[in-house]
Enzyme design. Structure first.
Site, PDB file in Angstrom:
ATOM      1  N   GLY A 154       8.798  -1.455   7.528  1.00 16.68           N
ATOM      2  CA  GLY A 154      10.097  -0.767   7.497  1.00 16.68           C
ATOM      3  C   GLY A 154      10.054   0.355   6.482  1.00 16.68           C
ATOM      4  O   GLY A 154       9.219   1.245   6.568  1.00 16.68           O
ATOM      5  N   LYS A 225       0.894  -5.028  13.509  1.00 19.05           N
ATOM      6  CA  LYS A 225       0.951  -4.352  12.203  1.00 19.05           C
ATOM      7  C   LYS A 225      -0.398  -4.426  11.491  1.00 19.05           C
ATOM      8  O   LYS A 225      -0.798  -3.488  10.800  1.00 19.05           O
ATOM      9  CB  LYS A 225       2.041  -4.984  11.336  1.00 19.05           C
ATOM     10  CG  LYS A 225       3.450  -4.677  11.842  1.00 19.05           C
ATOM     11  CD  LYS A 225       4.449  -5.515  11.099  1.00 19.05           C
ATOM     12  CE  LYS A 225       5.858  -5.266  11.542  1.00 19.05           C
ATOM     13  NZ  LYS A 225       6.785  -6.323  11.095  1.00 19.05           N
TER      14      LYS A 225
HETATM   15  N1  LIG Z   1      15.008  -2.398  13.625  1.00 22.97           N
HETATM   16  C1  LIG Z   1      14.026  -2.570  12.763  1.00 22.97           C
HETATM   17  O1  LIG Z   1      14.198  -3.139  11.690  1.00 22.97           O
HETATM   18  C2  LIG Z   1      12.651  -2.027  13.060  1.00 22.97           C
HETATM   19  C3  LIG Z   1      11.690  -1.973  12.019  1.00 22.97           C
HETATM   20  C4  LIG Z   1      10.417  -1.424  12.299  1.00 22.97           C
HETATM   21  C5  LIG Z   1      10.119  -1.010  13.588  1.00 22.97           C
HETATM   22  N2  LIG Z   1      11.066  -1.122  14.579  1.00 22.97           N
HETATM   23  C6  LIG Z   1      10.720  -0.669  15.917  1.00 22.97           C
HETATM   24  O2  LIG Z   1      11.487   0.512  16.190  1.00 22.97           O
HETATM   25  C7  LIG Z   1      11.840   0.536  17.572  1.00 22.97           C
HETATM   26  C8  LIG Z   1      13.361   0.613  17.696  1.00 22.97           C
HETATM   27  O3  LIG Z   1      13.938  -0.539  17.109  1.00 22.97           O
HETATM   28  P1  LIG Z   1      15.523  -0.746  17.168  1.00 22.97           P
HETATM   29  O4  LIG Z   1      15.812  -1.853  16.266  1.00 22.97           O
HETATM   30  O5  LIG Z   1      16.201   0.570  17.015  1.00 22.97           O
HETATM   31  O6  LIG Z   1      15.687  -1.235  18.701  1.00 22.97           O
HETATM   32  P2  LIG Z   1      17.025  -1.189  19.581  1.00 22.97           P
HETATM   33  O7  LIG Z   1      18.222  -1.182  18.711  1.00 22.97           O
HETATM   34  O8  LIG Z   1      16.886  -2.245  20.620  1.00 22.97           O
HETATM   35  O9  LIG Z   1      16.938   0.261  20.304  1.00 22.97           O
HETATM   36  C9  LIG Z   1      15.944   0.564  21.226  1.00 22.97           C
HETATM   37  C10 LIG Z   1      16.355   1.823  21.957  1.00 22.97           C
HETATM   38  O10 LIG Z   1      15.289   2.202  22.826  1.00 22.97           O
HETATM   39  C11 LIG Z   1      15.875   2.653  24.051  1.00 22.97           C
HETATM   40  N3  LIG Z   1      14.862   2.602  25.089  1.00 22.97           N
HETATM   41  C12 LIG Z   1      14.127   1.544  25.514  1.00 22.97           C
HETATM   42  N4  LIG Z   1      13.285   1.946  26.503  1.00 22.97           N
HETATM   43  C13 LIG Z   1      13.477   3.273  26.675  1.00 22.97           C
HETATM   44  C14 LIG Z   1      12.929   4.262  27.535  1.00 22.97           C
HETATM   45  N5  LIG Z   1      11.972   3.971  28.415  1.00 22.97           N
HETATM   46  N6  LIG Z   1      13.390   5.537  27.448  1.00 22.97           N
HETATM   47  C15 LIG Z   1      14.367   5.860  26.563  1.00 22.97           C
HETATM   48  N7  LIG Z   1      14.941   4.969  25.720  1.00 22.97           N
HETATM   49  C16 LIG Z   1      14.489   3.693  25.791  1.00 22.97           C
HETATM   50  C17 LIG Z   1      17.045   1.727  24.258  1.00 22.97           C
HETATM   51  O11 LIG Z   1      17.938   2.313  25.187  1.00 22.97           O
HETATM   52  P3  LIG Z   1      19.377   1.652  25.566  1.00 22.97           P
HETATM   53  O12 LIG Z   1      20.240   1.852  24.329  1.00 22.97           O
HETATM   54  O13 LIG Z   1      19.859   2.463  26.711  1.00 22.97           O
HETATM   55  O14 LIG Z   1      19.103   0.228  25.870  1.00 22.97           O
HETATM   56  C18 LIG Z   1      17.614   1.676  22.824  1.00 22.97           C
HETATM   57  O15 LIG Z   1      18.487   2.766  22.600  1.00 22.97           O
HETATM   58  C19 LIG Z   1      11.220  -0.712  18.194  1.00 22.97           C
HETATM   59  O16 LIG Z   1       9.964  -0.372  18.723  1.00 22.97           O
HETATM   60  C20 LIG Z   1      11.066  -1.668  17.012  1.00 22.97           C
HETATM   61  O17 LIG Z   1      10.037  -2.592  17.205  1.00 22.97           O
HETATM   62  C21 LIG Z   1      12.315  -1.599  14.328  1.00 22.97           C
END
Ligand SMILES: NC(=O)c1ccc[n+]([C@@H]2O[C@H](COP(=O)([O-])OP(=O)(O)OC[C@H]3O[C@@H](n4cnc5c(N)ncnc54)[C@H](OP(=O)(O)O)[C@@H]3O)[C@@H](O)[C@H]2O)c1
Length: 332
Positions: A154, A225
């Site tokens: 993160g 990771k």
């Molecule tokens: N949250 C964390 O703490 C964290 C930390 C490190 C890494 N990450 C990584 O960062 C990424 C985002 O995490 P997040 O927590 O923000 O997830 P999230 O809240 O579930 O958001 C994911 C977003 O991706 C969109 N999406 C999925 N497939 C897509 C596609 N083919 N084209 C366009 N948009 C698409 C979804 O669209 P819809 O809104 O329309 O469903 C949603 O807006 C993930 O890969 C996660 O593993 C997250």
């Protein structure tokens, strides 16, 4: 710097808000003149060549579930590949969901962006875990950068500790706790005696767990990771297929209290030496025995011995802050 953001969930949205709220400061202190010209979610895109205000997109997303319904700028049904073809930008930011089967569609998005001469910044680890060597090669060939500070730890700068602070030193191996959710579950079972299911439910309520928590519990997230951190810190070229991993399923409060009785703690440890993620018994006094949802990494450095970094491993704003650091690097 003209930016396309794919994904408008916790991370993508936090990033857009930060870029707008800190606009003047980013310009003054980092010479980062950022403008979000397109945002894409699964419902479609919002595009405007002069930049899209955060408030407008946030409202459309809250009200209609997609940025594609934003007034004037919304383009329902338009996907990332079309946006990459049609919208001129300097940076493509991928905050879409990980697919550990084949890394798609994000691998294709990143390849397209790199081939079109855009820098790529990602918080999505699946494409890197599965295709980091190939993606870095395309980036090198096209003379652009592929940056990924948000994929490990993160906001805690595990990757830049390796590549910047320890630059010139030889990192022999990395070892540590790379999944905050699994650590939280183990910790809660240890200190409160709750079951794995109850602890995982708590983690989900607190917003720690991945959208698919089996990635946390089963060890896949930590394995991804480990690939990224090992390649980054040691210059190796591994992919997820090279890592043996298992998770924390099958462990309960009993095993944790038995271990505590021996002065040991059970932790899900990722180890670059063996390219393995699995449950290990470590000394309770080890710096890797971190509480709650913390991450901890031991860098084994030839000239220094062990160097440790501990910090929070996830969170939408924290991860967006890591993406901002990557953007600052691009603008420097
Ligand atoms: N949250 C964390 O703490 C964290 C930390 C490190 C890494 N990450 C990584 O960062 C990424 C985002 O995490 P997040 O927590 O923000 O997830 P999230 O809240 O579930 O958001 C994911 C977003 O991706 C969109 N999406 C999925 N497939 C897509 C596609 N083919 N084209 C366009 N948009 C698409 C979804 O669209 P819809 O809104 O329309 O469903 C949603 O807006 C993930 O890969 C996660 O593993 C997250």
């Amino acid at each position: 710097m003209r930016i396309i953001i794919a994904g408008y969930g916790n991370v993508g949205r936090s990033l857009h808000r930060m870029l707008e709220e800190r606009r003047k400061e980013l310009l003054r202190e980092l010479s980062l003149d950022a403008m979000v010209v397109a945002v894409v979610d699964r419902g479609g895109a919002a595009v405007h060549w002069r930049g899209i205000p955060y408030g407008k997109l946030a409202e459309a997303k809250d009200r209609h579930g997609t940025v594609a319904r934003a007034e004037r700028h919304g383009r329902p049904g338009v996907g990332v590949l079309e946006v990459l073809e049609e919208v001129g930008a300097d940076v493509y930011v991928d905050t879409t969901l990980p697919n550990f089967e084949d890394g798609q569609p994000s691998i294709s998005y990143m390849e397209r962006a790199l081939i079109r001469g855009m820098h790529v910044v990602t918080s999505n680890k699946a494409p890197l875990a599965l295709a980091m060597p190939a993606l870095l090669e395309i980036a090198g060939y096209k003379g652009v950068k592929l940056l990924y500070s948000g994929t490990v730890g993160g906001g805690t700068p595990f990757l830049s500790l390796a590549s910047r602070s320890l630059r010139g030193n030889r990192i022999r191996a990395v070892r540590g706790v790379l999944n905050g959710t699994a650590n939280y579950v183990l910790y809660r079972m240890e200190v409160s005696g709750v079951s794995l299911g109850e602890a995982l439910e708590e983690a989900r309520r607190l917003g720690y767990a991945e959208a698919d928590p089996s990635l946390d519990v089963g060890g896949m997230d930590a394995a991804a990771k480990l690939v990224i951190l090992t390649n980054h810190a040691t210059g190796s070229r591994y992919t997820l297929r090279d890592v043996r991993y298992s998770g924390i399923e099958g462990v309960g409060p009993r095993e944790l209290s038995d271990a505590a009785g021996r002065g040991r703690a059970l932790r899900l440890i990722a180890d670059s030496g063996e390219l393995r993620v699995g449950l290990d018994e470590i000394d309770v006094r080890s710096p890797l025995n971190v509480p709650a949802n913390l991450n901890a990494v031991e860098f084994d450095v030839e000239e220094l011995g062990s160097v440790y970094l501990i910090g929070r491993g996830a969170g939408g704003p924290e991860t967006a802050a890591a993406i901002l650091r990557d953007m600052a690097e691009l603008s420097s």
